[in-house]
Design an enzyme around this catalytic site. Structure first.
Site, PDB file in Angstrom:
ATOM      1  CD  GLU A   1      -2.289   1.252   2.930  1.00 26.15           C
ATOM      2  OE1 GLU A   1      -3.362   1.862   3.090  1.00 26.15           O
ATOM      3  OE2 GLU A   1      -1.704   0.659   3.865  1.00 26.15           O
TER       4      GLU A   1
ATOM      5  CE  LYS B   1      -7.338   1.111   3.899  1.00 27.78           C
ATOM      6  NZ  LYS B   1      -6.063   1.551   4.525  1.00 27.78           N
TER       7      LYS B   1
ATOM      8  CB  CYS C   1      -4.116  -1.400   4.593  1.00 23.81           C
ATOM      9  SG  CYS C   1      -3.306  -1.285   6.212  1.00 23.81           S
TER      10      CYS C   1
END
Length: 313
Positions: free
Chosen positions: A47, A123, A172
């Site tokens: 990330e 995300k 993540c």
């Protein structure tokens, strides 16, 4: 016939706030080349691989803007795309995206061996807060700097270059939410790529989470969700002491039985490689986790109808 993809988890050590973008890109290219020398078909980077984890700082103006990519690729990143194309290697890359209309996302792309972007993910599960926590040395301000992802959980049908694998991406904190994995698995996902920058301490305050515990949790979610969705997963960290703030390592490649088959041993730049047979997913997908045979979605409605827990007596 087996459908084996040789995959490299390209863990990065820390990227400091003062590091130049050129130096960081050179590290990525070195990791790419190390992976290619080991025969990798696909390289997974972390990330926000191009910068330090800037949401730990309260930033504004041009300093904040400089962490975002206005296009992908762009002149600053093109050498990575060019070198990957020369080597015939695909890669996953996480970065901060600034759209033409000013939206900001924590984003990843999957790039084919021809240098073309095959898929994009933004995300969805943003941790932290909008406003800084009083008295905290390091913040977690993803909700301040990024919007929630707006394209759902798409999969990539990779084509012959990657053995026709069906590939999903997360970033993540997404990996901690089983709904994200299941949405991808319901589209036939065989391989999950996820990069992370996870603190080696409790980023929300308190002292109950050690680096060892957080590393255990990072690998636990990869192992358990790979098993429950009968898929491979490649989870890759940016690790080490970054601007005085610790990040965990624990990068790993996990098979559809939930077993770690390759694992990073350091908190530095490191490549670990594994041969991943996509046909190994068939055992779980056709038996224990045969969704068509065993799922009962009529009883799952609370998952989409409510956010917080409701205590019913």
């Amino acid at each position: 016939m087996s459908r084996i993809i040789r995959i490299a988890a390209a863990q990065m050590g820390p990227t400091q706030r003062t590091d130049s973008r050129a130096d960081t890109l050179a590290r990525l290219i070195t990791l790419l080349e190390q992976s290619a020398r080991q025969g990798a078909d696909l390289v997974v980077f972390p990330e926000l691989a191009l910068t330090t984890f800037f949401p730990r700082w309260l930033l504004e103006g041009q300093e904040l803007q400089d962490y975002f990519e206005k296009s992908m690729p762009n002149p600053n990143v093109q050498p990575l795309f060019d070198r990957a194309m020369e080597l015939g290697v695909s890669f996953y890359l996480g970065y901060a995206e600034l759209t033409p209309d000013g939206q900001r996302f924590n984003t990843s792309v999957l790039v084919g061996p021809d240098g073309q972007i095959m898929g994009k993910y933004r995300k969805i599960h943003l941790p932290g807060s909008v406003e800084p926590r009083p008295g905290a040395v390091y913040q977690q301000l993803e909700k301040r700097y990024f919007e929630y992802g707006d394209i759902g959980f798409p999969v990539v049908h990779s084509g012959q270059a990657l053995k026709d694998a069906i590939i999903g991406m997360l970033i993540c904190n997404d990996r901690r939410w089983p709904e994200a994995w299941r949405c991808l698995a319901l589209q036939g996902m065989e391989l999950l790529c996820v990069g992370y920058n996870s603190a080696a301490y409790d980023p929300n305050g308190g002292d109950t989470e050690s680096a060892a515990l957080r590393t255990f949790h990072a690998q636990l979610v990869a192992q358990s969700n790979s098993y429950m969705n009968a898929c491979w997963s490649v989870a890759v960290a940016k690790a080490g002491n970054e601007d005085g703030s610790g990040l965990i390592g624990g990068s790993c490649i996990v098979d559809p039985d939930g077993q770690i088959v390759a694992e990073a041993k350091t908190l530095a730049d490191e490549v670990v490689v594994a041969d991943c047979d996509m046909d190994q997913c068939l055992q779980g997908k056709s038996k224990m986790f045969n969704f068509e045979a065993h799922r009962r979605p009529q009883w799952y409605t609370p998952i989409t109808e409510q956010v917080g827990a409701i205590i019913r007596k």
